[in-house]
Design an enzyme around this catalytic site. Structure first.
Site, short mmCIF file in Angstrom:
data_model
loop_
_atom_site.label_atom_id
_atom_site.label_comp_id
_atom_site.label_asym_id
_atom_site.label_seq_id
_atom_site.Cartn_x
_atom_site.Cartn_y
_atom_site.Cartn_z
N GLU A 60 0.80 -1.38 0.20
CA GLU A 60 0.48 -0.25 -0.38
C GLU A 60 0.73 1.46 -0.07
OE1 GLU A 60 -3.27 0.49 2.47
OE2 GLU A 60 -4.17 -1.59 2.14
N GLU A 119 -2.84 11.64 -11.72
CA GLU A 119 -4.29 10.74 -11.23
C GLU A 119 -3.14 9.17 -10.93
OE1 GLU A 119 -5.30 11.74 -13.81
OE2 GLU A 119 -6.43 12.86 -13.33
N ASP A 176 0.38 -9.26 2.61
CA ASP A 176 -0.67 -8.77 3.74
C ASP A 176 -1.44 -10.15 2.01
OD1 ASP A 176 -2.93 -8.12 3.73
OD2 ASP A 176 -3.33 -5.77 3.68
N PRO A 180 -14.03 -10.01 1.27
CA PRO A 180 -14.34 -11.57 1.92
C PRO A 180 -15.63 -12.42 1.30
CG PRO A 180 -15.03 -10.55 3.39
CD PRO A 180 -13.67 -9.25 2.27
#
Length: 698
Positions: A372, A408, A562, A486
């Protein structure tokens, strides 16, 4: 970035009105006579012993198919000595602030609720009676929309949600009002953590036990018309509260931890000698304004104890390797709507970046895998700052950046791998694009699920190939961030299967990589050429020749990141067991070519650096989820774990509803492990487990 439902199945036959809340009323029999509930506050000393225990959000709750009663030890024989005239500093006759301003509609609503509470004070279980408990139970309570994550939004900002499972729960409200209770057993809070509403009003309570903080699902708490003189700091753990009624007590001040209650709509304080500034804030601007004020003015408080360093193996070795993995929480995901319990200043990148950087520097690992990280922060912050610590980096954003203009694209996050350039040479690098790989596989490109479930998720893995300057040993490092939702366990499993398949191909190719004959040439000119490291006193070691490997599985391998997956999921099973069948439960009703026809497999012998231990309670900590979803995987045939970074101070967490906060800049915590690199002739050793020895990090 992953959540789990906290309600567990509780079975007790209760009656309730159709369409109404289902309640349980726990009567005290005739032990306490009915009395006038406009009670008055005892001034007798009360000695409290607060035991702060760690809260496990996902702990199972015991069954309730039996009558629950309190032992005689839960009440005292104290006699109230106050009169009603001593109770109310803020009675309806004094409804304006200290400045004489007109009251808000919110305060008028609060006065109305206080009036209704007083009118019902003489009736035990009046909340239960109001809802009509004698009628037929309509059915089990289902998860609310807030507990069910939206399937339509792919942003990582939706990370802190429950997993959307709906579990049977026949009742989730308890009415103990009007029972003359002088104390509550702590088991009320530890055994009934599924409660959504708790009514303990119109009793003789002088304190609320700190274990109240374990009722993390509570949305409504009514403790009006008691003899409370304060509110425990643990009230801040109840971040789902929407209504907190404390009418007609003897409370003078409120703890700053109420600022964590960002969902709170009504804070009922009428009838308390409350600090006038606090009361004026509610009168003029409403409960939310006071909650915001308390949150934004919250001080950092004492820091937690340092995380322990756990030594697993002290056998002398010729080569060691340390690695750090850390999801640092991308700035664009760190919003007040997502982390409403965190002060806005603490949530800002300017505050968090220096804490993150300090952690990375303090750990001083040979390899650092960050998730991230957006392009702007990589180029303008991490790459520059870490270069002074001898780090060089390799970065790739998610694939959506390719379709955006530069202004962006710089905010698109991805994975950044840093390495100590004085120790390692970067030989090669590769980016695995899961979506593009899937749609170009001949067996998958025609599948409906490939285009509708896998292709829209633009996650990537960064694979780097190193050589140790001094020893000549080689190393493959994978830095990955797997999809979060999930409801898409199949997508997570497909992404990891593609990753492992690509690593196997790359490792076989890199096993044939030519020897590095002139390591000095890499001193100042590698694939990442910018470095500010100028340690002129460092004496370069005499380089050893490049080691050779017969095949890719013999090259030491680290996979960090992660994974948004826990033990028992397809992702975990595939990595640790080496294969999963095509009919795995995570793939049910989905089709992914050979993956679902033949199953998934990989040739590596991978273990978690924390395998077989309970040292980490979580790697992701928010009010809605606490669990392990980040991992450092290693090839057990080539590496041996020497030590790992331990748990966060659990006592510290007793008053912390979630991260980020003043001391933890991300909702994830860093993982660190140290390995010894096995020599080519070394016989595989049995992996050590945690022993009693611990060493405090300094």
């Amino acid at each position: 970035m992953f959540g789990q439902a906290h309600q567990q199945g509780q079975h007790m036959m209760m009656n309730g009105a159709p369409g109404h809340q289902r309640y349980v009323q726990l009567g005290m029999g005739n032990k306490y006579p009915q009395h006038n509930q406009q009670q008055h506050h005892s001034q007798q000393p009360h000695h409290n012993h607060h035991h702060h225990q760690p809260q496990n959000h996902t702990a199972a709750h015991p069954g309730l198919g039996h009558q629950h009663t309190f032992s005689s030890g839960t009440t005292s024989n104290a006699t109230p000595i106050f009169t009603p005239s001593l109770l109310h500093s803020g009675t309806p006759s004094n409804n304006q602030g200290s400045l004489g301003e007109a009251v808000s509609d919110h305060w008028q609503q609060q006065l109305q609720l206080a009036t209704e509470a007083r009118a019902a004070s003489s009736a035990p279980h009046h909340h239960c009676r109001k809802e009509g408990v004698s009628r037929v139970n309509k059915g089990p309570v289902e998860a609310s929309p807030e507990q069910s994550p939206s399937v339509g939004n792919d942003e990582e900002g939706n990370r802190a949600t429950t997993n959307g499972e709906i579990r049977r729960q026949d009742w989730d409200a308890m009415d103990l009002s009007g029972q003359g209770l002088r104390a509550l057993s702590p088991s009320l809070f530890s055994d009934y953590m599924f409660l959504g509403k708790l009514f303990i009003d119109n009793n003789r309570l002088t304190r609320l036990d700190p274990s109240l903080g374990s009722l993390r699902s509570l949305t409504h708490l009514d403790a009006s018309n008691n003899q409370l003189v304060d509110v425990p700091e643990e009230i801040g753990m109840l971040v789902n509260l929407k209504s907190l009624l404390l009418f007609d007590n003897n409370i003078h001040s409120l703890p700053n931890e109420i600022g964590y209650l960002y969902k709170l709509e009504m804070l009922g304080v009428e009838g308390n000698p409350l600090d006038q500034d606090m009361k004026d804030e509610i009168i003029r601007k409403g409960s939310r304004a006071l909650v915001t004020h308390l949150r934004e003015s919250t001080a950092a408080g004492p820091p937690p104890n340092e995380r322990d360093w756990h030594i697993l193996d002290e056998t002398p070795t010729s080569e060691t390797l340390s690695v750090l993995s850390y999801n640092v929480l991308c700035d664009k995901y760190a919003t007040s709507s997502q982390y409403g319990y965190t002060p806005s200043e603490v949530l800002s990148w300017n505050y968090r970046k220096n804490i993150i950087l300090g952690e990375v520097k303090d750990h001083d690992a040979d390899i650092v895998c960050l998730q991230e990280v957006d392009q702007e922060r990589y180029n303008e912050f991490f790459r520059r700052e870490l270069s002074y610590q001898d780090y060089r980096g390799v970065f790739s954003p998610k694939t959506r950046a390719k379709t955006m203009a530069d202004k962006e694209a710089k905010f698109v996050d991805g994975c950044a791998t840093f390495y100590k350039s004085s120790k390692h040479i970067l030989l090669d690098k590769h980016v695995i694009d899961f979506a593009n790989t899937a749609i170009n596989r001949p067996d998958m490109k025609g599948e409906h699920d490939t285009f509708n479930r896998v292709m829209p998720r633009d996650h990537i893995a960064v694979v780097t190939f190193f050589e140790n300057r001094a020893t000549g040993s080689r190393l493959i490092v994978v830095n990955v961030h797997i999809y979060w939702h999930p409801a898409f366990k199949d997508v997570k499993l497909v992404q990891v299967a593609i990753m492992l398949e690509q690593i196997a191909r790359l490792s076989d190719r890199w096993a044939k990589h030519p020897a590095c004959t002139d390591k000095a040439a890499f001193q100042h000119g590698e694939l990442d050429t910018e470095s500010n490291f100028t340690d002129t006193d460092a004496t370069p070691e005499e380089p050893a020749p490049s080691q050779e490997y017969p095949n890719g599985t013999q090259i030491p391998l680290l996979i960090c990141g992660d994974f948004n997956s826990t033990i028992g999921t397809g992702v975990y099973d595939l990595i640790t067991q080496g294969r999963v069948s095509g009919d795995h439960s995570d793939l049910v009703n989905h089709s992914y070519g050979n993956f679902t026809r033949d199953g998934m497999a990989h040739p590596f012998k991978l273990k978690s650096a924390y395998s077989g231990t309970d040292e980490l309670s979580f790697t992701n900590y928010t009010p809605t989820y606490s669990g392990v979803i980040d991992y450092i995987w290693y090839s057990a045939n080539a590496l041996q774990v020497r030590g790992v970074l331990g748990d966060v101070d659990l006592e510290y967490l007793s008053k912390v509803p979630g991260f980020p906060n003043h001391h933890f800049p991300s909702d994830h915590v860093a993982l660190r492990a140290e390995f010894s690199v096995k020599s080519r002739k070394e016989i595989k050793a049995v992996e050590a487990k945690f022993g009693p020895q611990k060493e405090r990090r300094t």
